[in-house]
Design a protein around this motif. Structure first.
Motif, PDB file in Angstrom:
ATOM      1  N   LYS A   5       0.819  -1.203   0.000  1.00 14.87           N
ATOM      2  CA  LYS A   5       0.000   0.000   0.000  1.00 14.87           C
ATOM      3  C   LYS A   5       0.853   1.254   0.000  1.00 14.87           C
ATOM      4  CE  LYS A   5      -3.684   2.167   2.747  1.00 14.87           C
ATOM      5  NZ  LYS A   5      -4.533   2.024   3.960  1.00 14.87           N
ATOM      6  N   ALA A   6       0.453   2.228  -0.802  1.00 12.23           N
ATOM      7  CA  ALA A   6       1.033   3.566  -0.756  1.00 12.23           C
ATOM      8  C   ALA A   6      -0.054   4.508  -0.275  1.00 12.23           C
ATOM      9  CB  ALA A   6       1.540   3.996  -2.132  1.00 12.23           C
ATOM     10  N   THR A   7       0.166   5.185   0.857  1.00 16.21           N
ATOM     11  CA  THR A   7      -0.851   6.087   1.392  1.00 16.21           C
ATOM     12  C   THR A   7      -0.942   7.381   0.589  1.00 16.21           C
ATOM     13  OG1 THR A   7       0.769   6.972   2.969  1.00 16.21           O
ATOM     14  CG2 THR A   7      -0.626   5.160   3.717  1.00 16.21           C
ATOM     15  N   ALA A   8       0.063   7.648  -0.236  1.00 13.30           N
ATOM     16  CA  ALA A   8       0.037   8.805  -1.136  1.00 13.30           C
ATOM     17  C   ALA A   8       0.847   8.453  -2.380  1.00 13.30           C
ATOM     18  CB  ALA A   8       0.618  10.037  -0.456  1.00 13.30           C
ATOM     19  N   GLY A   9       0.400   8.941  -3.532  1.00 11.41           N
ATOM     20  CA  GLY A   9       1.133   8.668  -4.762  1.00 11.41           C
ATOM     21  C   GLY A   9       0.797   7.301  -5.346  1.00 11.41           C
ATOM     22  N   ASN A  10       1.576   6.905  -6.341  1.00 12.53           N
ATOM     23  CA  ASN A  10       1.321   5.686  -7.092  1.00 12.53           C
ATOM     24  C   ASN A  10       2.169   4.531  -6.599  1.00 12.53           C
ATOM     25  OD1 ASN A  10      -0.413   7.138  -8.858  1.00 12.53           O
ATOM     26  ND2 ASN A  10       1.341   7.782 -10.100  1.00 12.53           N
TER      27      ASN A  10
END
Length: 199
Positions: free
Chosen positions: A114-119
């Motif tokens: 998982k990335a909480t922001a971005g790709n």
């Protein structure tokens, strides 16, 4: 080597507060003297040789730490292998790079990347990127579009049985080239070969 304070304010204050203990791991012989170094440090207990180890260095070179391990300098590197073949390198800010050949990530249960922001980018520079779910692969977007793009070459969707594309709203199949071709091909020779059903 044991350390103790001269403070007489209580039991813990007068006991051994830290120690480095050389302890044999098996019987010594004329050709062997296997010894581990056990590091103890008190918090609210005596830190003598019988205390739980905070860090242990074994004769094989293995090192065991009982709690967190911190490398506090930017761009620190954790290297594994005789030739430092596998590394985890701090990028100097808030991230890290894992490098190895190959790198296998295995879990016995459900896992989340998982990335909480971005790709989240999966980039195979010299070969194909393969998703193998054995019982299926689900590509799902909860809030936006799913965009499958090939800047060069083809996109091949191939299945041993059916290919199902389903949407609660619109489905767009688009070719952006003036001489592009949108092709639906079926090798089926009996009954319905290609069925488009708009209800």
């Amino acid at each position: 080597i044991e350390f103790a304070a001269t403070d007489t304010s209580g039991t813990d204050a007068t006991g051994v507060c830290a120690g480095i203990h050389a302890i044999a791991t098996s019987a010594f012989t004329s050709s062997a003297n296997p010894t581990k170094l056990v590091f103890t440090a008190g918090e609210s207990e005596a830190a003598d040789s019988s205390a739980s180890a905070k860090m242990t260095l074994y004769p094989s070179g293995s090192l065991t730490v009982s709690n967190d391990l911190t490398l506090s300098s930017d761009s620190s590197i954790i290297s594994l292998g005789v030739g430092n073949d596998f590394t985890i390198t701090h990028d100097g800010t808030t991230g890290a790079t894992i490098a190895g050949n190959p790198v296998n990530i295995t879990a016995g249960g459900s896992s989340t990347w998982k990335a909480t922001a971005g790709n989240v980018t999966i980039d195979s520079e010299a070969g194909a990127a393969k998703l193998d779910g054995h019982t299926g692969v689900v590509v799902e977007s909860e809030t936006g579009e799913i965009d499958i793009t090939a800047t060069a070459g083809d996109i091949d969707i191939n299945a041993g049985d059916n290919v199902l594309i389903d949407a609660v709203d619109n489905i767009h199949l688009t070719t952006g080239s003036a001489d592009g071709l949108l092709k639906l091909h079926s090798a089926h020779t009996a009954g319905q070969a290609i069925l488009i059903d708009a209800d």
